[in-house]
Design a protein around this motif. Structure first.
Motif, mmCIF file in Angstrom:
data_model
loop_
_atom_site.group_PDB
_atom_site.id
_atom_site.type_symbol
_atom_site.label_atom_id
_atom_site.label_comp_id
_atom_site.label_asym_id
_atom_site.label_seq_id
_atom_site.Cartn_x
_atom_site.Cartn_y
_atom_site.Cartn_z
ATOM 1 N N ARG A 1 36.119 -35.978 98.919
ATOM 2 C CA ARG A 1 37.361 -35.261 98.683
ATOM 3 C C ARG A 1 37.850 -34.652 100.000
ATOM 4 N NH1 ARG A 1 37.036 -31.110 93.898
ATOM 5 N NH2 ARG A 1 39.248 -31.024 94.451
ATOM 6 N N TYR A 2 39.122 -34.315 100.025
ATOM 7 C CA TYR A 2 39.733 -33.763 101.230
ATOM 8 C C TYR A 2 40.623 -32.573 100.861
ATOM 9 C CZ TYR A 2 38.409 -38.124 103.578
ATOM 10 O OH TYR A 2 37.711 -39.170 104.099
ATOM 11 N N PHE A 3 40.800 -31.676 101.817
ATOM 12 C CA PHE A 3 41.831 -30.643 101.714
ATOM 13 C C PHE A 3 42.399 -30.429 103.106
ATOM 14 C CE2 PHE A 3 38.139 -28.238 102.988
ATOM 15 C CZ PHE A 3 38.610 -27.139 103.703
ATOM 16 N N VAL A 4 43.567 -29.821 103.161
ATOM 17 C CA VAL A 4 44.234 -29.583 104.434
ATOM 18 C C VAL A 4 44.164 -28.098 104.747
ATOM 19 C CG1 VAL A 4 46.384 -29.780 105.745
ATOM 20 C CG2 VAL A 4 45.742 -31.567 104.109
ATOM 21 N N ALA A 5 43.521 -27.775 105.860
ATOM 22 C CA ALA A 5 43.394 -26.379 106.280
ATOM 23 C C ALA A 5 44.746 -25.831 106.740
ATOM 24 C CB ALA A 5 42.359 -26.265 107.399
ATOM 25 N N SER A 6 44.801 -24.525 106.915
ATOM 26 C CA SER A 6 46.073 -23.874 107.244
ATOM 27 C C SER A 6 46.622 -24.262 108.603
ATOM 28 C CB SER A 6 45.927 -22.351 107.157
ATOM 29 O OG SER A 6 44.888 -21.905 108.008
ATOM 30 N N ARG B 1 37.080 -19.531 108.663
ATOM 31 C CA ARG B 1 38.306 -19.649 107.858
ATOM 32 C C ARG B 1 38.351 -20.983 107.133
ATOM 33 N NH1 ARG B 1 42.767 -18.534 111.636
ATOM 34 N NH2 ARG B 1 41.818 -16.460 111.570
ATOM 35 N N ASP B 2 37.834 -22.040 107.761
ATOM 36 C CA ASP B 2 37.794 -23.333 107.073
ATOM 37 C C ASP B 2 36.983 -23.238 105.785
ATOM 38 O OD1 ASP B 2 39.326 -24.508 109.079
ATOM 39 O OD2 ASP B 2 37.600 -25.421 110.103
ATOM 40 N N LEU C 1 36.943 -22.884 99.584
ATOM 41 C CA LEU C 1 36.460 -22.312 98.326
ATOM 42 C C LEU C 1 37.482 -22.309 97.196
ATOM 43 C CD1 LEU C 1 34.125 -19.391 99.475
ATOM 44 C CD2 LEU C 1 33.572 -21.769 98.927
ATOM 45 N N PRO C 2 38.783 -22.110 97.430
ATOM 46 C CA PRO C 2 39.713 -22.211 96.301
ATOM 47 C C PRO C 2 39.695 -23.565 95.600
ATOM 48 C CG PRO C 2 40.760 -21.086 98.140
ATOM 49 C CD PRO C 2 39.449 -21.614 98.639
ATOM 50 N N HIS C 3 39.282 -24.614 96.302
ATOM 51 C CA HIS C 3 39.194 -25.931 95.695
ATOM 52 C C HIS C 3 37.968 -26.052 94.787
ATOM 53 C CE1 HIS C 3 42.461 -27.503 98.222
ATOM 54 N NE2 HIS C 3 41.950 -26.722 99.167
ATOM 55 N N ARG D 1 31.786 -17.334 91.509
ATOM 56 C CA ARG D 1 30.975 -17.208 92.710
ATOM 57 C C ARG D 1 30.249 -18.511 93.034
ATOM 58 N NH1 ARG D 1 28.014 -11.371 91.512
ATOM 59 N NH2 ARG D 1 29.909 -10.082 91.536
ATOM 60 N N VAL D 2 29.883 -18.651 94.304
ATOM 61 C CA VAL D 2 29.139 -19.819 94.761
ATOM 62 C C VAL D 2 27.966 -19.355 95.604
ATOM 63 C CG1 VAL D 2 31.248 -21.199 94.798
ATOM 64 C CG2 VAL D 2 30.447 -20.132 96.911
ATOM 65 N N VAL D 3 26.937 -20.188 95.661
ATOM 66 C CA VAL D 3 25.888 -20.041 96.667
ATOM 67 C C VAL D 3 26.363 -20.780 97.910
ATOM 68 C CG1 VAL D 3 23.558 -20.751 97.323
ATOM 69 C CG2 VAL D 3 23.964 -19.707 95.092
ATOM 70 N N LEU D 4 26.281 -20.128 99.051
ATOM 71 C CA LEU D 4 26.706 -20.717 100.315
ATOM 72 C C LEU D 4 25.477 -20.904 101.191
ATOM 73 C CD1 LEU D 4 29.334 -21.658 101.574
ATOM 74 C CD2 LEU D 4 29.668 -19.371 102.495
ATOM 75 N N ALA D 5 25.251 -22.148 101.624
ATOM 76 C CA ALA D 5 24.045 -22.491 102.368
ATOM 77 C C ALA D 5 24.429 -23.105 103.712
ATOM 78 C CB ALA D 5 23.184 -23.475 101.571
#
Length: 290
Positions: free
Chosen positions: A32-37, A104-105, A110-112, A117-121
């Motif tokens: 999957r892909y998203f476009v950063a700001s 920031r990336d 995370l909104p996607h 909440r999520v675990v971030l590793a």
């Protein structure tokens, strides 16, 4: 090459038994892909369903290095692995190879993931990227933090590595990167696996890869960011970081440590079964999803 092209040592070892017993289906990862700001197109792998864990790989490494985690953890959880900018299948951006933008990336990924909440590793440089995210975003979306084999700025600085590494990168990048990749493992890896990792690790411009090794933050920044959250922490390290791990366990009320005596820097590959079992325990019993 997509996830379907990954051939793991585990799958090769399992091959002789395919006729004796039905093979258990492995979770399939989706690209999957998203476009950063800043208009950089970033890639991530996603597999499974349930509570979410997001992995962030280390310096120059692609998302697919977490294949052993996708194969096991995605049977019970949603596993997401980011390709940071310039790495894996993400765009080779013109800029942003510094901690604020990299944090920031993660925030924009995370909104996607939907709500909750999520675990971030984070592994290696990914530890610093995750802590950079935490310093900017706070821990409202954090169920738990997993930090894999890098300094967190506690205690004395670790012993210096190869002082000529950056010079060697500029002079003979391919040989230097291949040596680095081989050094990450204590267990045998196939030549094809090491070759693919080394080639993927050279996607970004060499000067951008050097910028990633020169994060302009004092050591105390990472330590103070870690201690600012009370969310559960798992700090998984090789013996090089034992002293830091023991201090974190003493000073952070909700931290646990796991020291891998016989694994290399890529401990989640070398000791995949042990690491995955520990992650399952962390996800099921320790992470604060609610």
């Amino acid at each position: 090459m997509g996830f379907a092209g990954v051939v793991t040592r585990r799958s090769l070892m399992a091959a002789p038994f395919l006729l004796a017993a039905p093979a258990r289906a492995q979770p399939q990862a989706t690209s999957r892909y998203f476009v950063a700001s800043d208009q950089t197109r970033l890639h991530f792998l996603e597999a499974g369903a349930g509570p979410t864990v997001v992995f962030v790989p280390g310096w120059s490494m692609p998302a697919w290095i977490f294949t052993p985690q996708i194969e096991q953890l995605a049977q019970r959880y949603r596993v997401v692995v980011l390709d940071p900018r310039g790495q894996g299948q993400s765009d080779i951006a013109r800029s942003g190879y510094e901690p604020t933008r990299r944090g920031r990336d993660i925030a924009e990924l995370l909104p996607h993931m939907g709500p909750g909440r999520v675990v971030l590793a984070g592994w290696s440089l990914g530890v610093l990227d995750v802590l950079s995210w935490l310093s900017q975003a706070g821990d409202a979306r954090l169920a738990g933090l997993v930090l894999i084999d890098n300094s967190v700025g506690e205690g004395d600085p670790p012993a210096a590595g190869n002082g000529r590494f950056l010079q060697n990168l500029r002079a003979n990048r391919d040989a230097t990167v291949r040596g680095f990749v081989a050094s990450m493992f204590r267990t045998p890896q196939t030549p094809a696996y090491l070759d693919r990792l080394a080639r993927d690790a050279q996607r970004m411009r060499v000067e951008d890869s050097i910028r990633l090794l020169s994060y302009a933050r004092p050591r105390e920044f990472w330590r103070d960011t870690l201690y600012a959250t009370r969310r559960p922490v798992l700090y998984a390290v090789t013996p090089r970081f034992r002293g830091q791990a023991e201090l974190v366990a003493q000073k952070h009320a909700n931290a646990r440590i796991d020291i891998y005596e016989d694994a290399g820097h890529a401990l989640f590959v070398d000791a995949a079964a042990r690491f995955n079992t520990r992650m399952e325990t962390f996800m099921a019993r320790e992470a604060a999803f609610t």
